[in-house]
Design a protein around this motif. Structure first.
Motif, PDB file in Angstrom:
ATOM      1  N   ILE A   1       8.895   7.831  20.195  1.00  0.00           N
ATOM      2  CA  ILE A   1       8.993   6.786  19.171  1.00  0.00           C
ATOM      3  C   ILE A   1       9.321   7.390  17.814  1.00  0.00           C
ATOM      4  CG2 ILE A   1       7.737   5.016  17.896  1.00  0.00           C
ATOM      5  CD1 ILE A   1       8.544   4.191  20.703  1.00  0.00           C
ATOM      6  N   ALA A   2       8.650   8.499  17.484  1.00  0.00           N
ATOM      7  CA  ALA A   2       8.887   9.155  16.192  1.00  0.00           C
ATOM      8  C   ALA A   2      10.345   9.581  16.041  1.00  0.00           C
ATOM      9  CB  ALA A   2       7.972  10.371  16.043  1.00  0.00           C
ATOM     10  N   LEU A   3      10.939  10.097  17.122  1.00  0.00           N
ATOM     11  CA  LEU A   3      12.319  10.565  17.069  1.00  0.00           C
ATOM     12  C   LEU A   3      13.330   9.420  17.170  1.00  0.00           C
ATOM     13  CD1 LEU A   3      12.105  13.779  19.302  1.00  0.00           C
ATOM     14  CD2 LEU A   3      12.095  13.608  16.804  1.00  0.00           C
ATOM     15  N   SER A   4      12.866   8.235  17.547  1.00  0.00           N
ATOM     16  CA  SER A   4      13.778   7.095  17.711  1.00  0.00           C
ATOM     17  C   SER A   4      13.832   6.192  16.479  1.00  0.00           C
ATOM     18  CB  SER A   4      13.365   6.257  18.930  1.00  0.00           C
ATOM     19  OG  SER A   4      13.415   7.013  20.120  1.00  0.00           O
ATOM     20  N   ILE A   5      12.890   6.362  15.570  1.00  0.00           N
ATOM     21  CA  ILE A   5      12.809   5.471  14.409  1.00  0.00           C
ATOM     22  C   ILE A   5      14.050   5.565  13.526  1.00  0.00           C
ATOM     23  CG2 ILE A   5      11.606   5.125  12.210  1.00  0.00           C
ATOM     24  CD1 ILE A   5       8.994   5.497  13.663  1.00  0.00           C
ATOM     25  N   ASP A   6      14.567   6.781  13.297  1.00  0.00           N
ATOM     26  CA  ASP A   6      15.755   6.929  12.456  1.00  0.00           C
ATOM     27  C   ASP A   6      16.951   6.199  13.053  1.00  0.00           C
ATOM     28  OD1 ASP A   6      14.492   8.338  10.506  1.00  0.00           O
ATOM     29  OD2 ASP A   6      15.236  10.307  11.100  1.00  0.00           O
ATOM     30  N   SER A   7      17.085   6.263  14.371  1.00  0.00           N
ATOM     31  CA  SER A   7      18.185   5.566  15.047  1.00  0.00           C
ATOM     32  C   SER A   7      18.031   4.056  14.888  1.00  0.00           C
ATOM     33  CB  SER A   7      18.204   5.918  16.542  1.00  0.00           C
ATOM     34  OG  SER A   7      18.511   7.277  16.729  1.00  0.00           O
ATOM     35  N   PHE A   8      16.791   3.588  14.955  1.00  0.00           N
ATOM     36  CA  PHE A   8      16.521   2.156  14.781  1.00  0.00           C
ATOM     37  C   PHE A   8      16.917   1.695  13.387  1.00  0.00           C
ATOM     38  CE2 PHE A   8      13.776  -1.286  13.363  1.00  0.00           C
ATOM     39  CZ  PHE A   8      13.931  -2.229  14.382  1.00  0.00           C
ATOM     40  N   VAL A   9      16.479   2.453  12.370  1.00  0.00           N
ATOM     41  CA  VAL A   9      16.780   2.102  10.978  1.00  0.00           C
ATOM     42  C   VAL A   9      18.281   2.150  10.718  1.00  0.00           C
ATOM     43  CG1 VAL A   9      16.458   2.767   8.569  1.00  0.00           C
ATOM     44  CG2 VAL A   9      14.534   2.894  10.152  1.00  0.00           C
ATOM     45  N   ALA A  10      18.948   3.198  11.211  1.00  0.00           N
ATOM     46  CA  ALA A  10      20.392   3.338  11.002  1.00  0.00           C
ATOM     47  C   ALA A  10      21.142   2.190  11.666  1.00  0.00           C
ATOM     48  CB  ALA A  10      20.870   4.673  11.564  1.00  0.00           C
ATOM     49  N   SER A  11      20.758   1.836  12.886  1.00  0.00           N
ATOM     50  CA  SER A  11      21.425   0.758  13.614  1.00  0.00           C
ATOM     51  C   SER A  11      21.191  -0.586  12.945  1.00  0.00           C
ATOM     52  CB  SER A  11      20.923   0.708  15.066  1.00  0.00           C
ATOM     53  OG  SER A  11      21.208   1.914  15.738  1.00  0.00           O
ATOM     54  N   PHE A  12      19.986  -0.783  12.411  1.00  0.00           N
ATOM     55  CA  PHE A  12      19.693  -2.022  11.685  1.00  0.00           C
ATOM     56  C   PHE A  12      20.582  -2.135  10.452  1.00  0.00           C
ATOM     57  CE2 PHE A  12      17.564  -4.784   8.725  1.00  0.00           C
ATOM     58  CZ  PHE A  12      17.041  -5.793   9.505  1.00  0.00           C
ATOM     59  N   ALA A  13      20.758  -1.007   9.759  1.00  0.00           N
ATOM     60  CA  ALA A  13      21.605  -0.992   8.558  1.00  0.00           C
ATOM     61  C   ALA A  13      23.053  -1.318   8.914  1.00  0.00           C
ATOM     62  CB  ALA A  13      21.520   0.377   7.887  1.00  0.00           C
ATOM     63  N   TYR A  14      23.524  -0.777  10.030  1.00  0.00           N
ATOM     64  CA  TYR A  14      24.886  -1.076  10.479  1.00  0.00           C
ATOM     65  C   TYR A  14      25.036  -2.558  10.774  1.00  0.00           C
ATOM     66  CZ  TYR A  14      26.752   3.642  10.848  1.00  0.00           C
ATOM     67  OH  TYR A  14      27.246   4.879  10.537  1.00  0.00           O
ATOM     68  N   GLY A  15      24.078  -3.113  11.494  1.00  0.00           N
ATOM     69  CA  GLY A  15      24.139  -4.528  11.824  1.00  0.00           C
ATOM     70  C   GLY A  15      24.107  -5.403  10.597  1.00  0.00           C
ATOM     71  N   ALA A  16      23.250  -5.059   9.630  1.00  0.00           N
ATOM     72  CA  ALA A  16      23.131  -5.825   8.400  1.00  0.00           C
ATOM     73  C   ALA A  16      24.414  -5.784   7.582  1.00  0.00           C
ATOM     74  CB  ALA A  16      21.960  -5.301   7.566  1.00  0.00           C
TER      75      ALA A  16
ATOM     76  N   ASN B   1      15.568   5.223  22.840  1.00  0.00           N
ATOM     77  CA  ASN B   1      16.486   5.332  21.717  1.00  0.00           C
ATOM     78  C   ASN B   1      17.685   4.390  21.891  1.00  0.00           C
ATOM     79  OD1 ASN B   1      16.733   6.881  19.194  1.00  0.00           O
ATOM     80  ND2 ASN B   1      18.667   7.595  20.056  1.00  0.00           N
ATOM     81  N   THR B   2      18.220   4.335  23.092  1.00  0.00           N
ATOM     82  CA  THR B   2      19.346   3.442  23.367  1.00  0.00           C
ATOM     83  C   THR B   2      18.937   1.981  23.177  1.00  0.00           C
ATOM     84  OG1 THR B   2      20.272   4.990  25.002  1.00  0.00           O
ATOM     85  CG2 THR B   2      21.035   2.712  25.091  1.00  0.00           C
ATOM     86  N   SER B   3      17.786   1.628  23.712  1.00  0.00           N
ATOM     87  CA  SER B   3      17.305   0.246  23.611  1.00  0.00           C
ATOM     88  C   SER B   3      17.070  -0.159  22.164  1.00  0.00           C
ATOM     89  CB  SER B   3      16.003   0.082  24.411  1.00  0.00           C
ATOM     90  OG  SER B   3      16.199   0.388  25.768  1.00  0.00           O
ATOM     91  N   LEU B   4      16.426   0.717  21.389  1.00  0.00           N
ATOM     92  CA  LEU B   4      16.144   0.403  19.990  1.00  0.00           C
ATOM     93  C   LEU B   4      17.418   0.278  19.167  1.00  0.00           C
ATOM     94  CD1 LEU B   4      12.981   2.573  19.156  1.00  0.00           C
ATOM     95  CD2 LEU B   4      13.133   0.115  19.580  1.00  0.00           C
ATOM     96  N   MET B   5      18.424   1.100  19.483  1.00  0.00           N
ATOM     97  CA  MET B   5      19.697   1.015  18.759  1.00  0.00           C
ATOM     98  C   MET B   5      20.368  -0.329  18.991  1.00  0.00           C
ATOM     99  SD  MET B   5      21.652   4.700  18.901  1.00  0.00           S
ATOM    100  CE  MET B   5      22.992   3.990  17.919  1.00  0.00           C
ATOM    101  N   VAL B   6      20.419  -0.761  20.241  1.00  0.00           N
ATOM    102  CA  VAL B   6      21.051  -2.039  20.583  1.00  0.00           C
ATOM    103  C   VAL B   6      20.296  -3.204  19.952  1.00  0.00           C
ATOM    104  CG1 VAL B   6      21.627  -3.612  22.464  1.00  0.00           C
ATOM    105  CG2 VAL B   6      22.008  -1.155  22.741  1.00  0.00           C
ATOM    106  N   ILE B   7      18.970  -3.166  20.056  1.00  0.00           N
ATOM    107  CA  ILE B   7      18.138  -4.236  19.486  1.00  0.00           C
ATOM    108  C   ILE B   7      18.292  -4.290  17.969  1.00  0.00           C
ATOM    109  CG2 ILE B   7      15.758  -4.977  19.069  1.00  0.00           C
ATOM    110  CD1 ILE B   7      15.065  -3.840  21.848  1.00  0.00           C
ATOM    111  N   ALA B   8      18.219  -3.117  17.319  1.00  0.00           N
ATOM    112  CA  ALA B   8      18.285  -3.065  15.855  1.00  0.00           C
ATOM    113  C   ALA B   8      19.644  -3.525  15.333  1.00  0.00           C
ATOM    114  CB  ALA B   8      17.999  -1.647  15.373  1.00  0.00           C
TER     115      ALA B   8
END
Length: 213
Positions: free
Chosen positions: A16-31, A175-182
């Motif tokens: 989870i700790a290593l996946s958070i940055d990917s989540f935030v980055a993907s959310f920013a892309y989506g936004a 990481n893949t799941s969080l990126m798609v969701i974010a």
């Protein structure tokens, strides 16, 4: 290698700790209405997983040559230090942005450290051609930026006794799941939201460090 609730908790916290940055980055892309095609998502996660695997292997190789008592201390120190750094991630990124002259014109290169640092500070910069879609080439640069933490954290975790296959498989899936969701979640936001939750990664790594004692 003994399996217990704490063992699986350690793997969960690391992933989870290593996946958070990917989540935030993907959310920013989506936004920002920037699409991340499935192929680019796959490239990013394959590279991040490979980097994590290499760091885990190196940590394990060195850990096998160190006494068990010293192994715990080194493992704790590395994870705790990275956790502290992540807690102040916003400050460190502001420092990089100020000293890296983020607005200057640069030539794109897959291994251009300056460009990688710019993406680390602001993930949206990976879309250099402003196409509103992350190409495979651009996704490589983003993956390298997102892998910075995995290099050190993976090395620290690898020093201790840990299942490579379980960590890597869990990381790849999560990481893949969080990126798609974010990315999809961010795409539903009409305006850019400055969502800095990188400090959560720091807290998780510090907790993981104490679990390693």
């Amino acid at each position: 290698m003994s399996f217990s609730v704490f063992y699986f908790l350690e793997i969960f916290l690391l992933v989870i700790a290593l996946s958070i940055d990917s989540f935030v980055a993907s959310f920013a892309y989506g936004a920002n209405k920037i699409k991340i095609p499935i192929l680019s998502v796959a490239v990013i996660n394959i590279i991040c997983t490979l980097v994590l695997g290499i760091s885990l292997f190196l940590g394990s190789a060195i850990g096998s040559c160190i006494p068990a008592s010293l192994t715990k201390i080194i493992c704790f120190s590395i994870l705790f230090l990275i956790g502290l750094i992540k807690l102040f991630d916003s400050t460190s990124k502001s420092f990089i942005k100020k000293n890296n002259n983020i607005n200057k014109e640069i030539n794109f290169s897959m291994f251009n450290l300056s460009f990688i640092l710019q993406i680390y500070v602001n993930p949206e910069n990976a879309d250099k051609d402003l196409s509103k879609s992350l190409s495979v080439k651009e996704s490589v640069a983003l993956a390298l930026a997102l892998s910075m933490d995995a290099l050190a954290a993976g090395f620290g975790a690898g020093i201790a006794d840990i299942s490579y296959s379980l960590v890597l498989f869990s990381f790849l899936v999560v990481n893949t799941s969080l990126m798609v969701i974010a990315c999809n979640l961010g795409g539903k936001v009409s305006e850019k939201i400055n969502m800095d939750i990188s400090w959560i990664s720091g807290v998780l790594l510090i907790v993981l460090a104490f679990l390693k004692l």
